[in-house]
Design an enzyme around this catalytic site. Structure first.
Site, PDB file in Angstrom:
ATOM      1  N   SER A   1       0.854  -1.180   0.000  1.00 24.94           N
ATOM      2  CA  SER A   1       0.000   0.000   0.000  1.00 24.94           C
ATOM      3  C   SER A   1       0.898   1.241   0.000  1.00 24.94           C
ATOM      4  CB  SER A   1      -0.943  -0.033   1.211  1.00 24.94           C
ATOM      5  OG  SER A   1      -1.777   1.104   1.236  1.00 24.94           O
TER       6      SER A   1
ATOM      7  N   TYR B   1      -5.461   8.494  -5.577  1.00 21.19           N
ATOM      8  CA  TYR B   1      -4.431   7.539  -5.150  1.00 21.19           C
ATOM      9  C   TYR B   1      -4.711   6.985  -3.756  1.00 21.19           C
ATOM     10  CZ  TYR B   1       0.228   5.752  -3.949  1.00 21.19           C
ATOM     11  OH  TYR B   1       1.276   4.964  -3.553  1.00 21.19           O
TER      12      TYR B   1
ATOM     13  N   LYS C   1      -5.400   3.010  -2.395  1.00 21.69           N
ATOM     14  CA  LYS C   1      -4.519   2.358  -1.420  1.00 21.69           C
ATOM     15  C   LYS C   1      -5.252   2.024  -0.120  1.00 21.69           C
ATOM     16  CE  LYS C   1      -0.647   2.114  -3.721  1.00 21.69           C
ATOM     17  NZ  LYS C   1      -0.011   0.803  -4.027  1.00 21.69           N
TER      18      LYS C   1
END
Length: 297
Positions: free
Chosen positions: A172, A186, A190
């Site tokens: 991650s 983003y 994650k």
């Protein structure tokens, strides 16, 4: 009252120490193990492959670019510890077609045996203010960062459960622990990995399969250099408050935690504190993770 609290904390630490052998899995032996690394042609993925190869593992590298794969293969082979080790390269986009991913995993297992450890390192970062990002950017990052981890994991999980052993690593990011300015697309992709990992660990722990989620800080990789090209000023200023780590350093920590079966993998004091503050109800597989949950309560 303060003395009572201190006594309680000491008693809790001693209890954790005593039950640690019961909650901590048996370390995975890498010599002769088959390790699959997606996104293994560069950056953290390549360094993880090198670290595992140094410890005697057989490696399958999975990435899109064949030229980069072959170059990475040459670099990894320089670190062999015996003449039986093999580095297998497979070119495929792990985020596009599950059936294709499943087929290449089967090919790898036919050549090198069942997968003992899968490292999901394929991913990318794109930043920008929420209203400036194209909708396709959100779709692309979820596809690469999330589904690109789901597909390989789904392809290996059945065999791991049947063998009652295995490790799955999800790489991650610290942006997957804390939402940051400019990372609306983003960070979301994650964060999704963490949710997947927590739920999956509950399902597979009875089969002696353990999940590790790695939260690396900014790391000196080709992907990070590309990411910096489009960072908003605010995002860049936040990023500059911490130092940039070497991928070799990050890889060593991830491999160490994966071998031990630790659910959480972080680097340095900043990483430890961030993990302690954001651990929530994550699975506990070590004294450290237990202390993090107590300190955040």
């Amino acid at each position: 009252m303060l003395l009572l609290a201190a006594a309680f904390l000491v008693a809790f630490v001693l209890l954790l120490y005593m039950v640690s052998p019961l909650i901590s899995p048996k370390p995975l032996a890498l010599p002769g193990a088959h390790v699959v690394v997606t996104g293994g042609s560069s950056g953290i993925g390549k360094c993880i492959a090198i670290e595992c190869y140094k410890q005697g593992a057989f490696i399958t590298l999975v990435a899109r670019n064949e030229d980069k794969l072959l170059q990475a293969k040459k670099e990894i082979e320089m670190h062999s510890i015996n003449d039986k080790q093999v580095v297998l390269c497979i070119s495929v986009d792990v985020s596009q077609d599950y059936n294709q991913v499943e087929n290449v995993i089967k090919q790898a297992q036919e050549k090198l045996g069942p997968v003992d450890m899968l490292v999901n390192c394929a991913g990318m970062a794109m930043s920008g203010k929420f209203e400036d990002l194209e909708v396709s950017t959100f779709e692309r990052l979820m596809s690469i960062n999330y589904l690109g981890s789901v597909y390989p994991s789904r392809a290996v999980i059945t065999t791991m459960k049947e063998r009652r052993m295995g490790r799955i690593v999800f790489v991650s990011s610290q942006a997957g622990q804390l939402g940051l300015f400019g990372f609306t697309a983003y960070s979301a992709s994650k964060f999704a990995i963490r949710g997947l990992a927590e739920a999956l660990q509950m399902e597979v722990k009875p089969y002696n399969v353990y999940i590790t989620v790695a939260y690396p800080p900014d790391t000196d990789t080709p992907g990070f250099a590309e990411e910096n090209r489009t960072k908003p000023l605010e995002t860049r200023l936040i990023s500059e408050t911490t130092s940039v780590c070497k991928p070799e350093q990050v890889a060593k920590q991830i491999v160490k935690d994966a071998i031990q079966g630790n659910f959480n993998s972080s680097l340095g004091s900043d990483g430890y504190m961030l993990s302690a503050l954001t651990c929530g109800m994550a699975p506990v597989t070590s004294i450290t993770e237990g202390l993090q949950q107590v300190s955040s309560a």
